[in-house]
Design a protein around this motif. Sequence first.
Motif, PDB file in Angstrom:
ATOM      1  N   TRP A 152       0.832  -1.205   0.000  1.00  0.00           N
ATOM      2  CA  TRP A 152       0.000   0.000   0.000  1.00  0.00           C
ATOM      3  C   TRP A 152       0.869   1.259   0.000  1.00  0.00           C
ATOM      4  N   MET A 153       1.918   1.247   0.815  1.00  0.00           N
ATOM      5  CA  MET A 153       2.822   2.394   0.868  1.00  0.00           C
ATOM      6  C   MET A 153       3.498   2.617  -0.487  1.00  0.00           C
ATOM      7  N   THR A 154       3.837   1.531  -1.159  1.00  0.00           N
ATOM      8  CA  THR A 154       4.473   1.640  -2.471  1.00  0.00           C
ATOM      9  C   THR A 154       3.533   2.282  -3.485  1.00  0.00           C
ATOM     10  N   LYS A 155       2.283   1.844  -3.491  1.00  0.00           N
ATOM     11  CA  LYS A 155       1.286   2.454  -4.386  1.00  0.00           C
ATOM     12  C   LYS A 155       1.104   3.937  -4.052  1.00  0.00           C
ATOM     13  N   ALA A 156       0.991   4.228  -2.767  1.00  0.00           N
ATOM     14  CA  ALA A 156       0.797   5.611  -2.331  1.00  0.00           C
ATOM     15  C   ALA A 156       1.994   6.478  -2.705  1.00  0.00           C
ATOM     16  N   ALA A 157       3.182   5.919  -2.617  1.00  0.00           N
ATOM     17  CA  ALA A 157       4.398   6.671  -2.943  1.00  0.00           C
ATOM     18  C   ALA A 157       4.409   7.130  -4.395  1.00  0.00           C
ATOM     19  N   LEU A 158       3.845   6.342  -5.281  1.00  0.00           N
ATOM     20  CA  LEU A 158       3.787   6.733  -6.693  1.00  0.00           C
ATOM     21  C   LEU A 158       2.951   7.996  -6.884  1.00  0.00           C
ATOM     22  N   TYR A 159       1.826   8.085  -6.179  1.00  0.00           N
ATOM     23  CA  TYR A 159       0.992   9.293  -6.252  1.00  0.00           C
ATOM     24  C   TYR A 159       1.684  10.468  -5.569  1.00  0.00           C
ATOM     25  N   ALA A 160       2.319  10.223  -4.434  1.00  0.00           N
ATOM     26  CA  ALA A 160       3.023  11.285  -3.714  1.00  0.00           C
ATOM     27  C   ALA A 160       4.098  11.902  -4.602  1.00  0.00           C
ATOM     28  N   GLU A 161       4.816  11.073  -5.314  1.00  0.00           N
ATOM     29  CA  GLU A 161       5.878  11.571  -6.194  1.00  0.00           C
ATOM     30  C   GLU A 161       5.283  12.296  -7.404  1.00  0.00           C
ATOM     31  N   LYS A 162       4.251  11.724  -7.982  1.00  0.00           N
ATOM     32  CA  LYS A 162       3.596  12.334  -9.150  1.00  0.00           C
ATOM     33  C   LYS A 162       3.044  13.718  -8.810  1.00  0.00           C
ATOM     34  N   TRP A 163       2.434  13.833  -7.617  1.00  0.00           N
ATOM     35  CA  TRP A 163       1.821  15.092  -7.200  1.00  0.00           C
ATOM     36  C   TRP A 163       2.785  15.998  -6.452  1.00  0.00           C
ATOM     37  N   ASP A 164       4.033  15.519  -6.231  1.00  0.00           N
ATOM     38  CA  ASP A 164       5.032  16.262  -5.464  1.00  0.00           C
ATOM     39  C   ASP A 164       4.467  16.696  -4.110  1.00  0.00           C
ATOM     40  N   HIS A 165       3.811  15.752  -3.454  1.00  0.00           N
ATOM     41  CA  HIS A 165       3.218  16.005  -2.138  1.00  0.00           C
ATOM     42  C   HIS A 165       3.413  14.752  -1.301  1.00  0.00           C
ATOM     43  N   HIS A 166       4.362  14.798  -0.399  1.00  0.00           N
ATOM     44  CA  HIS A 166       4.814  13.601   0.301  1.00  0.00           C
ATOM     45  C   HIS A 166       4.312  13.577   1.746  1.00  0.00           C
ATOM     46  N   PRO A 167       3.680  12.473   2.135  1.00  0.00           N
ATOM     47  CA  PRO A 167       3.152  12.363   3.497  1.00  0.00           C
ATOM     48  C   PRO A 167       4.269  12.138   4.520  1.00  0.00           C
ATOM     49  N   GLU A 168       3.978  12.479   5.749  1.00  0.00           N
ATOM     50  CA  GLU A 168       4.811  12.062   6.867  1.00  0.00           C
ATOM     51  C   GLU A 168       4.194  10.736   7.300  1.00  0.00           C
ATOM     52  N   TRP A 169       4.989   9.671   7.276  1.00  0.00           N
ATOM     53  CA  TRP A 169       4.406   8.386   7.639  1.00  0.00           C
ATOM     54  C   TRP A 169       5.431   7.476   8.275  1.00  0.00           C
ATOM     55  N   SER A 170       4.907   6.482   8.989  1.00  0.00           N
ATOM     56  CA  SER A 170       5.764   5.451   9.569  1.00  0.00           C
ATOM     57  C   SER A 170       5.005   4.136   9.512  1.00  0.00           C
ATOM     58  N   ASN A 171       5.776   3.051   9.451  1.00  0.00           N
ATOM     59  CA  ASN A 171       5.196   1.718   9.333  1.00  0.00           C
ATOM     60  C   ASN A 171       5.787   0.821  10.403  1.00  0.00           C
ATOM     61  N   VAL A 172       4.916   0.158  11.138  1.00  0.00           N
ATOM     62  CA  VAL A 172       5.319  -0.891  12.063  1.00  0.00           C
ATOM     63  C   VAL A 172       4.416  -2.081  11.787  1.00  0.00           C
ATOM     64  N   TYR A 173       5.019  -3.138  11.296  1.00  0.00           N
ATOM     65  CA  TYR A 173       4.354  -4.371  10.894  1.00  0.00           C
ATOM     66  C   TYR A 173       3.159  -4.085   9.985  1.00  0.00           C
ATOM     67  N   ASN A 174       1.932  -4.196  10.504  1.00  0.00           N
ATOM     68  CA  ASN A 174       0.757  -4.058   9.636  1.00  0.00           C
ATOM     69  C   ASN A 174       0.070  -2.695   9.740  1.00  0.00           C
ATOM     70  N   LYS A 175       0.690  -1.759  10.428  1.00  0.00           N
ATOM     71  CA  LYS A 175       0.085  -0.438  10.604  1.00  0.00           C
ATOM     72  C   LYS A 175       0.943   0.639   9.952  1.00  0.00           C
ATOM     73  N   VAL A 176       0.251   1.592   9.330  1.00  0.00           N
ATOM     74  CA  VAL A 176       0.913   2.750   8.745  1.00  0.00           C
ATOM     75  C   VAL A 176       0.257   3.997   9.330  1.00  0.00           C
ATOM     76  N   GLU A 177       1.051   4.804  10.011  1.00  0.00           N
ATOM     77  CA  GLU A 177       0.597   6.077  10.576  1.00  0.00           C
ATOM     78  C   GLU A 177       0.896   7.158   9.553  1.00  0.00           C
ATOM     79  N   VAL A 178      -0.119   7.947   9.197  1.00  0.00           N
ATOM     80  CA  VAL A 178       0.046   8.978   8.170  1.00  0.00           C
ATOM     81  C   VAL A 178      -0.385  10.335   8.717  1.00  0.00           C
ATOM     82  N   THR A 179       0.460  11.330   8.511  1.00  0.00           N
ATOM     83  CA  THR A 179       0.116  12.716   8.813  1.00  0.00           C
ATOM     84  C   THR A 179       0.289  13.521   7.539  1.00  0.00           C
ATOM     85  N   LEU A 180      -0.713  14.340   7.248  1.00  0.00           N
ATOM     86  CA  LEU A 180      -0.686  15.180   6.049  1.00  0.00           C
ATOM     87  C   LEU A 180      -0.758  16.651   6.429  1.00  0.00           C
TER      88      LEU A 180
END
Length: 97
Positions: A46-74
Amino acid sequence: MTEKLSDTARKTVLEPLFATGWAMVDGQDAIHKTFEFENFVAAFAWMTKAALYAEKWDHHPEWSNVYNKVEVTLTTHDVGGLSSLDAKMARKLDGLS
C-alpha cells in the motif's frame, strides 16, 4: 500555487475525511490517520502504491510503518498548514486501502 485552506473550504473538504477516520493533529494544522492491514507485506504494498501518487503530485506524506500499521500525517509545509493537496492525498490513500 497551493494555498492554505480557508475556513469555508475546511468545512467542505475536511468533514468527509473525518467521517472516514482522519482527525486533526493537536497543536498542528495537519490531519492524521492510522491504516491497518493484514500483514507487513500488505502494508508495504500500500505504501508503495501511495508513494507513486506522492511523487507524481510532489506532495509527500509524513508516515511510519510498524508491521501491519501505517501512521500517516498530512500537511503542506510550503503553506504552513492544510491545503487542497492534503485533502486530495487523503482521499487517494483512503481509496488505495
